[in-house]
Motif scaffolding. Structure first.
Motif, PDB file in Angstrom:
ATOM      1  N   PRO A 325      -1.373  -3.840  -4.633  1.00  8.38           N
ATOM      2  CA  PRO A 325      -1.457  -3.722  -6.093  1.00  8.38           C
ATOM      3  C   PRO A 325      -1.464  -2.259  -6.522  1.00  8.38           C
ATOM      4  O   PRO A 325      -1.921  -1.379  -5.779  1.00  8.38           O
ATOM      5  CB  PRO A 325      -2.802  -4.393  -6.405  1.00  8.38           C
ATOM      6  N   THR A 327      -3.076  -0.982  -9.147  1.00  6.93           N
ATOM      7  CA  THR A 327      -4.489  -0.652  -9.405  1.00  6.93           C
ATOM      8  C   THR A 327      -5.355  -1.842  -9.015  1.00  6.93           C
ATOM      9  O   THR A 327      -4.999  -2.990  -9.269  1.00  6.93           O
ATOM     10  CB  THR A 327      -4.721  -0.332 -10.895  1.00  6.93           C
ATOM     11  N   LYS A 328      -6.480  -1.563  -8.403  1.00  5.79           N
ATOM     12  CA  LYS A 328      -7.382  -2.621  -7.965  1.00  5.79           C
ATOM     13  C   LYS A 328      -8.421  -2.899  -9.053  1.00  5.79           C
ATOM     14  O   LYS A 328      -9.237  -2.037  -9.371  1.00  5.79           O
ATOM     15  CB  LYS A 328      -8.085  -2.220  -6.667  1.00  5.79           C
ATOM     16  N   LYS A 329      -8.345  -4.091  -9.597  1.00  8.10           N
ATOM     17  CA  LYS A 329      -9.297  -4.492 -10.635  1.00  8.10           C
ATOM     18  C   LYS A 329     -10.131  -5.692 -10.204  1.00  8.10           C
ATOM     19  O   LYS A 329     -11.314  -5.765 -10.486  1.00  8.10           O
ATOM     20  CB  LYS A 329      -8.542  -4.827 -11.926  1.00  8.10           C
ATOM     21  N   GLY A 330      -9.472  -6.670  -9.565  1.00  7.55           N
ATOM     22  CA  GLY A 330     -10.182  -7.867  -9.134  1.00  7.55           C
ATOM     23  C   GLY A 330      -9.953  -9.065 -10.026  1.00  7.55           C
ATOM     24  O   GLY A 330     -10.751 -10.010 -10.021  1.00  7.55           O
ATOM     25  N   ASP A 393      -4.927  -9.466  -9.082  1.00  7.33           N
ATOM     26  CA  ASP A 393      -4.256  -8.348  -9.758  1.00  7.33           C
ATOM     27  C   ASP A 393      -2.754  -8.576  -9.832  1.00  7.33           C
ATOM     28  O   ASP A 393      -1.950  -7.649  -9.646  1.00  7.33           O
ATOM     29  CB  ASP A 393      -4.572  -7.022  -9.049  1.00  7.33           C
ATOM     30  N   GLU A 404      -6.741  -6.670   3.981  1.00  2.00           N
ATOM     31  CA  GLU A 404      -6.734  -6.066   2.655  1.00  2.00           C
ATOM     32  C   GLU A 404      -7.363  -7.003   1.628  1.00  2.00           C
ATOM     33  O   GLU A 404      -8.181  -6.593   0.805  1.00  2.00           O
ATOM     34  CB  GLU A 404      -5.298  -5.738   2.255  1.00  2.00           C
ATOM     35  N   TYR A 408     -11.556  -6.815  -0.659  1.00  2.00           N
ATOM     36  CA  TYR A 408     -11.941  -6.983  -2.062  1.00  2.00           C
ATOM     37  C   TYR A 408     -13.256  -7.730  -2.201  1.00  2.00           C
ATOM     38  O   TYR A 408     -13.920  -7.631  -3.226  1.00  2.00           O
ATOM     39  CB  TYR A 408     -10.886  -7.849  -2.785  1.00  2.00           C
ATOM     40  N   LEU A 489     -15.094  -5.665  -5.286  1.00  2.13           N
ATOM     41  CA  LEU A 489     -14.509  -5.964  -6.591  1.00  2.13           C
ATOM     42  C   LEU A 489     -14.673  -7.436  -6.949  1.00  2.13           C
ATOM     43  O   LEU A 489     -14.620  -7.807  -8.112  1.00  2.13           O
ATOM     44  CB  LEU A 489     -13.015  -5.609  -6.593  1.00  2.13           C
TER      45      LEU A 489
END
Length: 575
Positions: A325, A327-330, A393, A404, A408, A489
């Motif tokens: 991704p 950006t990692k947001k969750g 994401d 990976e 999270y 996240l």
């Protein structure tokens, strides 16, 4: 068995070394009867003492050489077998570690333990024997026949009768024993299963006074294994008396016919003595081969069982190309997700569609068997859905590597699993390089710091296997601290507050809310009070979504939720 032989290739040079030493040992063993024959026919017959001493000294040197080669070959063959066993256990354990829960459900934990320990030990023992016997037995048999023919060709005709009879006996015994050896390994699995259930479930067994029943169950499995073992040992045991009978009859025949040839002047006494020794070598080599055939059936059965595990390809695997991704947001999205457990008639969950966002708590509630845990198990890819797609994401989780994806996630499973070690070790299981401050902070948020500080060694206090020296609530709080130390996240709490009292539950949820402002939080719960303040409540009923919304929204729109609430709270509490 052939597939497993490839694991010996790293020790090829040592294997050749063993074969070389065994070859020298066999040569020395074959040379000794000829030297003895020379001593008798030349030295003793003529009274030549210097010749006897000289030849005797040569015999001593040859014997020492043979013993040295035998000891060296034994040392290296043990080394190869030991390393082979170590490599196999590592390879098998590593392969099992990559299994999804579906493979564990398919194979069963008990049989995987047996295959990793008992089955590999069987192969290891056979390998050590094979490294010696597979070289020694053929060389000794062929060499013995050649040397016997060299001593007296006509007397060698006795082997035309002896050898086929021995081979027939071996073949008949092995044919009966092989299926029984395979059955033994399955019965060891069953015994292991009963023993494991009896030990892990000891509290339930004692609580319901079922100790006698479990003893009978274990005795039945143990007796079944014993009966099969006795049967196979009787078959294998009958082979040795038959072999010895044939050997003794062969010796009588050789002495009888050899005596007649000596009387006729066609043979000397020393040659008959050497011939008799070569005959014993030939039959002894066949007996050694028999030993190998005793172990091979069981090792073959074990090899098949190990190969079954190694050939079992995990249904969940990493993609060839990983999609990261930006950006990692969750953010988690379920899009028409349906999932069946293998062999189940009905889906555990059907057509689930919803979105969970960072900074918000998504609670999942429903009756027993509604599919709450099944939903949570799909997020870290313990299982893959049959239909639909789960995205994090915006990226489907099948397009991410498992490592990976799971980086999270901070997971607190339904059953709190702790490991032997200190309280700090168990919290650091979530993050290996966590500092002392991070460990203590996670314990404070999880409401575990208070009871840890009361322990004799505080954070360095040792926990028993499975955390058996802690209460259920203490184990849950340590498991929560282990997840929180990751600063993940996404947090998945699978009915993780069930053993907590209402006061601790409320304090923990308040602390969690402040700690997880940037994380996506899933809480599976049975208690309504645990989910009241959630930003989004998903109500599951028989695997389907009955309603999504806040507590107040669901009280107005969802009949299933109202039933759950009314069954737990009084009218005053609901109001």
């Amino acid at each position: 068995m052939k597939r497993l032989i490839r694991f010996i290739s790293p020790y090829r040079s040592l294997t050749y070394l063993v074969m070389g030493f065994l070859f020298l040992q066999v040569l020395s063993d074959l040379f000794l009867p000829t030297l003895m024959s020379t001593i008798v026919d030349t030295g003793v017959a003529k009274g030549d003492i210097p010749f006897i001493l000289k030849t005797g000294a040569i015999m001593l040197l040859v014997a020492i050489l043979g013993i040295s080669c035998s000891i060296t070959a034994g040392f290296f063959s043990s080394k190869i077998a030991g390393r082979f066993g170590k490599t196999m256990r590592e390879r098998l354990f590593s392969h099992i570690e990559h299994f999804s829960l579906q493979e564990f459900d398919q194979m069963g934990t008990a049989t995987l333990i047996t295959r990793t320990t008992n089955d590999i030990t069987q192969i290891q023992q056979v390998l050590m024997i094979m490294l010696r016997i597979m070289v020694m037995a053929p060389l000794m048999c062929i060499g013995g026949i050649i040397m016997a023919v060299f001593q007296d060709t006509k007397l060698s005709m006795v082997f035309i009768v002896i050898i086929p009879v021995l081979i027939l006996i071996i073949f008949a015994v092995i044919r009966k024993a092989t299926p029984l050896f395979q059955a033994i390994q399955k019965k060891v699995d069953q015994l292991n299963l009963v023993l494991r259930e009896g030990l892990t479930g000891i509290r339930v067994i004692r609580a319901f006074n079922r100790v006698k029943k479990e003893q009978n169950r274990f005795e039945s499995a143990n007796n079944d294994l014993m009966q099969t073992s006795i049967k196979v040992n009787r078959i294998m045991g009958s082979m040795y008396p038959l072999m010895m009978l044939i050997m003794n009859l062969s010796s009588i025949s050789i002495i009888w016919f050899g005596g007649l040839r000596i009387d006729a002047g066609h043979m000397q006494v020393g040659s008959l003595m050497a011939f008799l020794q070569y005959a014993m070598m030939i039959m002894f080599s066949l007996m050694m081969a028999t030993m190998m055939f005793v172990f091979i059936p069981r090792a073959t059965a074990s090899a098949k069982r190990i190969d079954e595990v190694l050939q079992l390809t995990p249904v969940i695997h990493d993609p060839e190309e990983f999609q990261a991704p930006e950006t990692k947001k969750g953010v988690i999205e379920f899009d028409q997700v349906t999932f069946h457990y293998p062999g189940a008639e009905k889906p555990a969950i059907s057509n689930l569609t919803f979105t969970a966002e960072p900074g918000k708590v998504t609670a999942i509630i429903g009756g027993t068997g509604a599919g709450k845990t099944s939903l949570l198990n799909l997020i870290p890819r313990f299982y893959d859905p049959d239909k639909g797609e789960i995205r994090i994401d915006g990226i489907p989780i099948q397009n991410m590597t498992q490592e990976e994806l799971r980086s999270y996630i901070g997971l607190v499973p339904q059953k709190s699993v702790l490991f032997t070690g200190t309280a700090t070790d168990n919290i650091r299981y979530g993050k290996e390089d966590a500092s002392e401050d991070e460990v203590k902070h996670a314990a404070i948020i999880a409401q575990a710091a208070e009871f840890i500080e009361e322990m004799p060694e505080k954070y360095n206090s040792m926990l028993s296997q499975g955390g058996s020296n802690l209460s259920g609530g203490q184990k849950q709080r340590l498991a929560i601290a282990r997840a929180l130390v990751r600063n993940a996240l996404i947090y998945l709490f699978d009915d993780s507050f069930s053993a907590l009292d209402f006061k601790t539950d409320a304090k923990l949820r308040a602390a969690l809310r402040a700690e997880t402002t940037n994380s996506t939080v899933f809480i599976v719960a049975q208690r309504v009070t645990t989910v009241l303040d959630a930003d989004q409540i998903i109500v599951l009923n028989e695997g389907e979504i009955s309603g999504i919304g806040t507590h107040h929204e669901l009280m107005e729109s969802c009949e299933v939720y109202r039933e759950i609430v009314s069954s737990q709270l009084s009218e005053e509490e609901i109001a």
